[in-house]
Design a protein around this motif. Structure first.
Motif, PDB file in Angstrom:
ATOM      1  N   TYR A  67       0.821  -1.206   0.000  1.00 25.90           N
ATOM      2  CA  TYR A  67       0.000   0.000   0.000  1.00 25.90           C
ATOM      3  C   TYR A  67       0.858   1.260   0.000  1.00 25.90           C
ATOM      4  O   TYR A  67       0.463   2.295  -0.562  1.00 25.90           O
ATOM      5  N   LYS A  68       2.022   1.201   0.617  1.00 23.53           N
ATOM      6  CA  LYS A  68       2.932   2.351   0.546  1.00 23.53           C
ATOM      7  C   LYS A  68       3.330   2.611  -0.902  1.00 23.53           C
ATOM      8  O   LYS A  68       3.337   3.758  -1.369  1.00 23.53           O
ATOM      9  N   ASN A  69       3.646   1.537  -1.626  1.00 27.70           N
ATOM     10  CA  ASN A  69       4.011   1.686  -3.036  1.00 27.70           C
ATOM     11  C   ASN A  69       2.843   2.239  -3.853  1.00 27.70           C
ATOM     12  O   ASN A  69       3.040   3.072  -4.740  1.00 27.70           O
ATOM     13  N   ILE A  70       1.643   1.773  -3.546  1.00 25.31           N
ATOM     14  CA  ILE A  70       0.459   2.268  -4.248  1.00 25.31           C
ATOM     15  C   ILE A  70       0.255   3.754  -3.959  1.00 25.31           C
ATOM     16  O   ILE A  70      -0.090   4.537  -4.857  1.00 25.31           O
ATOM     17  N   TYR A  71       0.482   4.158  -2.729  1.00 23.96           N
ATOM     18  CA  TYR A  71       0.364   5.571  -2.373  1.00 23.96           C
ATOM     19  C   TYR A  71       1.333   6.419  -3.200  1.00 23.96           C
ATOM     20  O   TYR A  71       0.960   7.475  -3.728  1.00 23.96           O
ATOM     21  N   ILE A  72       2.580   5.950  -3.315  1.00 20.49           N
ATOM     22  CA  ILE A  72       3.564   6.700  -4.095  1.00 20.49           C
ATOM     23  C   ILE A  72       3.135   6.759  -5.558  1.00 20.49           C
ATOM     24  O   ILE A  72       3.222   7.813  -6.202  1.00 20.49           O
TER      25      ILE A  72
END
Length: 449
Positions: A95-100
């Protein structure tokens, strides 16, 4: 590890530029995008995608077991709980990667940079978002589909169905392939950034998983029909080296060694490997299969040889020798073989299987009907992609049972291997409890409490 809600609410980490600054010039915008690539393949199990998925899925399936590290037993025994750190870490990292990725997409929409640059950068971000959601939905099932950085609309978002998530994956990849470069020139000839072909290769996999056989065949063929850019490497020793022709997309290791090698290959000081290949997998290699010779290592201890995965070998101090193969050519041949089999094109399906078997030093397949070809494809995928981005785990979950098509292959294979330790609901990982605590609309996966 932050939950999904916490992750979205806190915004960019302090060492990242705020979005209104990042996208004003190409240098800072490029840094943000490169940071996203690094985050996807950052070398630290528990806080990256590639290494964690390879390790965790390998233990959840029938590939490896941790020899002396009992903190991984919950994967091997399929006894995960929502409170386990590793489950939380994988969820939060994706989800961190998706946020970025969402930040890049939104930032490029308002950026004053050139249209061509904005389109390409947006395409790369959408490709990486699709890659993240592909693994998220295959590891956890239904998940919140977050395509915005607006915390007010996402912090209490419930799960979206698997089909809804897959629809977004297809849309992102279709958008990406229309704007991404069709050559490697812009990346200096290196295979380390998304191209049209990477988008098509991942689309081929997505279409296969969704049973869209004609589209899967078409996408795989499109990639295969570019031998000037991509072709299966004749030498098995070179398949995982940086910038070899096998690679459709490779991720640069964040340190001067392969983190997967650091986890799988034992050092001289270790008396045994950290992870040992399961007996059933070791026995599945056919006599004369060169993949067993080149991709399996051995550590002797107490009069026994312990086999371990050795696709990646460079552990330290060698620079950019190996890159992480995210998408490679042999998968496209086996995707096309399966799609052709499902369309009763048996002769051409067998030819695709033989392309992979030939490199391994094996004779042509004798499979000639649907059942035999599907079994042959499953076998080739098992051997070709063992301990590689969780391919075996995902195959066992998506394929129907041979003896009972109403069950999955996971039920057949893993019940036989693990007995009462296996339950059908184990095919999905639990949603981290921290995420549920933060979002009352987020429900736990069936089988977990």
């Amino acid at each position: 590890m932050s939950s999904c809600k916490k992750l979205i609410e806190i915004g960019p980490p302090r060492d990242q530029l705020a979005s209104n600054s990042v996208f004003l010039d190409s240098a800072t915008a490029e840094a943000a995008l490169v940071g996203l690539y690094a985050s996807v393949a950052n070398p630290s199990p528990g806080s990256d995608m590639s290494t964690s998925i390879t390790m965790y899925n390998g233990m959840s399936a029938d590939e490896v077991y941790a020899y002396s590290m009992n903190y991984y037993d919950d994967f091997t025994n399929n006894s995960l709980t929502p409170m386990i750190y590793y489950v939380d870490g994988l969820w939060s990292t994706i989800y961190k990667n998706i946020y970025i990725a969402n930040s890049v997409v939104e930032g490029m929409a308002e950026s004053p940079l050139s249209e061509a640059y904005r389109q390409r950068t947006t395409g790369e971000a959408k490709f990486l978002r699709a890659l993240c959601y592909f693994y998220l939905v295959n590891e956890y099932g239904a998940v919140p589909l977050v395509i915005s950085t607006d915390v007010h609309s996402t912090s209490r978002q419930p799960k979206d169905s698997v089909d809804v998530v897959y629809d977004q994956i297809e849309k992102d990849l279709t958008d990406a392939k229309s704007v991404l470069p069709s050559t490697l020139d812009i990346y200096g000839g290196r295979r380390i950034r998304a191209t049209t072909w990477a988008a098509e290769a991942l689309l081929a996999r997505v279409y296969l998983y969704r049973g869209k056989w004609q589209l899967a065949e078409s996408m795989a063929t499109s990639v295969i029909d570019n031998p000037g850019l991509f072709r299966m490497n004749d030498s098995l020793n070179q398949v995982f080296l940086a910038n070899n022709t096998e690679g459709i997309l490779q991720f640069v290791n964040g340190i001067t060694s392969s983190w997967i090698a650091n986890n799988f290959v034992p050092s001289a000081l270790n008396v045994t490997p950290k992870f040992v290949i399961q007996d059933d997998l070791f026995a599945a290699f056919e006599p004369g299969d060169k993949r067993k010779t080149h991709w399996v290592g051995y550590k002797s201890y107490g009069g026994a040889d312990y086999p371990y995965p050795a696709k990646y070998r460079y552990m330290a101090g060698v620079g950019a020798v190996e890159y992480n193969q995210a998408l490679r050519m042999s998968e496209q041949f086996l995707i096309r073989a399966e799609a052709r089999t499902q369309q009763s094109n048996y002769a051409e399906a067998a030819a695709d299987i033989d392309s992979v078997r030939s490199r391994a030093g094996l004779p042509k397949t004798d499979a000639a009907d649907k059942a035999a070809l599907m079994a042959a494809i499953e076998h080739e995928r098992r051997i070709e992609f063992f301990c590689e981005w969780g391919q075996r785990w995902l195959d066992l979950k998506r394929l129907p049972g041979i003896n009972d098509p109403l069950k999955s292959r996971a039920d057949e294979v893993l019940f036989e291997l693990k007995g009462s330790k296996w339950q059908s609901t184990d095919v999905l990982y639990p949603v981290p409890q921290s995420a549920i605590n933060s979002n009352p609309n987020l429900k736990q996966t069936k089988g977990y409490f």
